[in-house]
Design an enzyme around this catalytic site. Structure first.
Site, PDB file in Angstrom:
ATOM      1  CE  LYS A   4      44.678  33.207  30.982  1.00  0.00           C
ATOM      2  NZ  LYS A   4      44.925  33.607  32.401  1.00  0.00           N
TER       3      LYS A   4
HETATM    4  C1  LIG Z   1      45.555  34.766  32.786  1.00  0.00           C
HETATM    5  C2  LIG Z   1      45.354  35.216  34.182  1.00  0.00           C
HETATM    6  C3  LIG Z   1      45.606  36.552  34.587  1.00  0.00           C
HETATM    7  C4  LIG Z   1      46.166  37.590  33.638  1.00  0.00           C
HETATM    8  O1  LIG Z   1      45.252  37.976  32.645  1.00  0.00           O
HETATM    9  P1  LIG Z   1      45.751  38.762  31.338  1.00  0.00           P
HETATM   10  O2  LIG Z   1      44.567  38.791  30.447  1.00  0.00           O
HETATM   11  O3  LIG Z   1      46.870  37.931  30.772  1.00  0.00           O
HETATM   12  O4  LIG Z   1      46.201  40.094  31.749  1.00  0.00           O
HETATM   13  C5  LIG Z   1      45.339  36.911  35.899  1.00  0.00           C
HETATM   14  N1  LIG Z   1      44.875  36.007  36.791  1.00  0.00           N
HETATM   15  C6  LIG Z   1      44.625  34.716  36.455  1.00  0.00           C
HETATM   16  C7  LIG Z   1      44.148  33.777  37.496  1.00  0.00           C
HETATM   17  C8  LIG Z   1      44.846  34.277  35.136  1.00  0.00           C
HETATM   18  O5  LIG Z   1      44.595  32.999  34.821  1.00  0.00           O
END
Ligand SMILES: *Cc1c(COP(=O)(O)O)cnc(C)c1O
Length: 476
Positions: free
Chosen positions: A122
């Site tokens: 993120k």
């Molecule tokens: C947010 C997240 C996901 C999922 O990603 P999306 O964009 O919501 O599909 C997968 N793995 C981790 C570690 C995350 O923080």
């Protein structure tokens, strides 16, 4: 370049307006009116570029000169994608690559997206968003108060992206004593004046309900300029498109080659960016959607039935950032699937918005033409994948990446590179890693002992009125 809503009933907006807004007024999500196309010649030119040049080549096609003049866009990108920000590389990786790859074996790679400040992918989008927000708010002479709820990854990424930014305050609600010690320490040790950590006496859903209640109070929302940085934000999606290009170039030598990507998924934000990269002409063959036990998306790609579940039917798993049963960004793909017909999207989401489901079984050939396939994982498979990956390649992966790798191997085609997106570093999920490997995973030196740093947070009962008066007091 203008942006339109997936539900077809909102006026087209510029990039800057879409960036600061949330949902479109008609309830839809924003997408570019048309996807820019990268030709073979464009791709050849981009192949040798570093991450910043690549980001500029892509973003300049999506952000108009009136929104952000090129020189300013360049400066924002240059300050975002630096080796200092994305410093938590594995051994032998070059932080200058920003998203380096790990080769597991021939035609099997991890794309490291988790080298940023909070050790999860993120940061890739949120760091850009922080700098874009500061720029656009300053240009418009505005301020914003971001209100969010987090069970871990999103909140910390948002705080590290927005700390110290002019014109931005962050009010982040998290369930009191429910996050891991590491996640809590990451967030609560921030001492910046513009960051407000609020530990709510309740569970994650209570936090979300408080955010919803505030957002539904239109007067309060307008008066206190309440904003959000949730996963439907177009700025986050667009930032994620860049690393698909980077991963493609890192694993091919020629634009005639195709690559498959596997993406650990929850809200469909990350894989949606892969879909958009493919729509822009990046030679992606398959996009493999990997879920955990919360397999709403796997069910759709196998049956054509999209049946979101309520929070009471969401499992708490050892890949907790994928414990999502309503994939907010999925509507963006369905809009393209339905030839960008907002009326058809409205018809389908009339059901979904009332807690229902839809069935588009008859369209599965068309779904396949967009490259999508899927699979799901579970706790036992996750543990086994972490152990096998360590034993076979000497590489320690986190639980989310393990779900990705497990599903990737089910769809792997020997003749083509398969790139699994690494969405978090193992240090972030210590307990599960200890269960899998019997040992604490490696943690970057500079994060050792963060649990012992002084923490700044406010404990609050789960009440919308309490958070409203807290915000009012902080802002006035
Ligand atoms: C947010 C997240 C996901 C999922 O990603 P999306 O964009 O919501 O599909 C997968 N793995 C981790 C570690 C995350 O923080």
């Amino acid at each position: 370049m203008k942006y339109t809503s997936t539900r077809g009933q909102s006026p087209a907006l510029s990039f800057n307006d879409v960036l600061l807004g949330g949902l479109a007024p008609d309830g839809g999500l924003y997408l570019p009116e048309t996807y820019p196309q990268f030709t073979d010649a464009d791709l050849s030119e981009m192949r040798g570029m570093n991450y910043r040049d690549l980001a500029f080549a892509i973003l300049t096609r999506l952000v108009s000169e009136e929104d952000i003049p090129s020189a300013d866009l360049r400066a924002i990108i240059d300050k975002t994608y630096t080796a200092e920000v994305y410093q938590f590389t594995r051994d032998n990786q070059n932080a200058e690559e920003i998203t380096p790859t790990v080769k597991l074996e021939d035609n099997l790679f991890l794309l490291s997206l988790s080298n940023g400040p909070t050790l999860a992918f993120k940061d890739m989008a949120m760091q850009l968003l922080g700098n874009l927000f500061e720029y656009v708010l300053n240009k418009k002479g505005e301020t914003t108060n971001i209100l969010g709820a987090t069970s871990g990854d999103t909140g910390s990424a948002a705080e590290y992206a927005m700390r110290g930014k002019k014109g931005v305050r962050v009010f982040m609600l998290s369930p009191h004593k429910k996050m891991s010690r590491f996640q809590t320490a990451q967030m609560f040790s921030l001492q910046d004046d513009n960051i407000y950590n609020i530990a709510v006496e309740g569970v994650f859903d209570d936090c979300q309900d408080m955010v919803k209640a505030v957002s539904n109070d239109a007067d309060f929302k307008a008066k206190y300029k309440i904003g959000a940085v949730n996963s439907i934000n177009w700025g986050r999606i667009v930032a994620q498109v860049i690393y698909y290009f980077k991963g493609y170039f890192a694993t091919t030598d020629d634009n005639a080659q195709q690559v498959d990507f596997t993406v650990p998924s929850g809200n469909f934000g990350n894989v949606c960016a892969g879909h958009i990269a493919r729509m822009m002409g990046l030679p992606i063959d398959k996009l493999v959607v990997a879920t955990n036990e919360n397999d709403v998306l796997d069910e759709f790609f196998k049956t054509g039935i999209y049946r979101p579940r309520g929070s009471e039917n969401t499992y708490h798993t050892s890949s907790p950032s994928m414990d999502i049963s309503k994939a907010s960004n999925f509507e963006r793909f369905v809009y393209d699937l339905l030839d960008q017909d907002g009326e058809k999207v409205r018809t389908l989401w009339r059901e979904v918005d009332q807690g229902g489901a839809f069935d588009i079984k008859g369209m599965m050939d068309k779904v396949a033409s967009f490259g999508f396939v899927s699979g799901s994982s579970n706790h036992a498979a996750r543990m086994q994948t972490i152990r096998e990956t360590n034993a076979k390649y000497g590489v320690i992966i986190d639980t989310h990446t393990a779900d990705g790798l497990k599903v990737a191997l089910e769809h792997k085609d020997k003749a083509k590179p398969m790139v699994v997106l690494e969405t978090a570093l193992p240090a972030k999920f210590e307990d599960a890693l200890v269960e899998a490997l019997g040992d604490v995973p490696p943690r970057p030196d500079s994060l050792k002992g963060i649990e012992d740093l002084p923490q700044k947070f406010t404990v609050m009962d789960s009440s919308a009125d309490t958070i409203k008066s807290f915000i009012a007091k902080a802002v006035d």
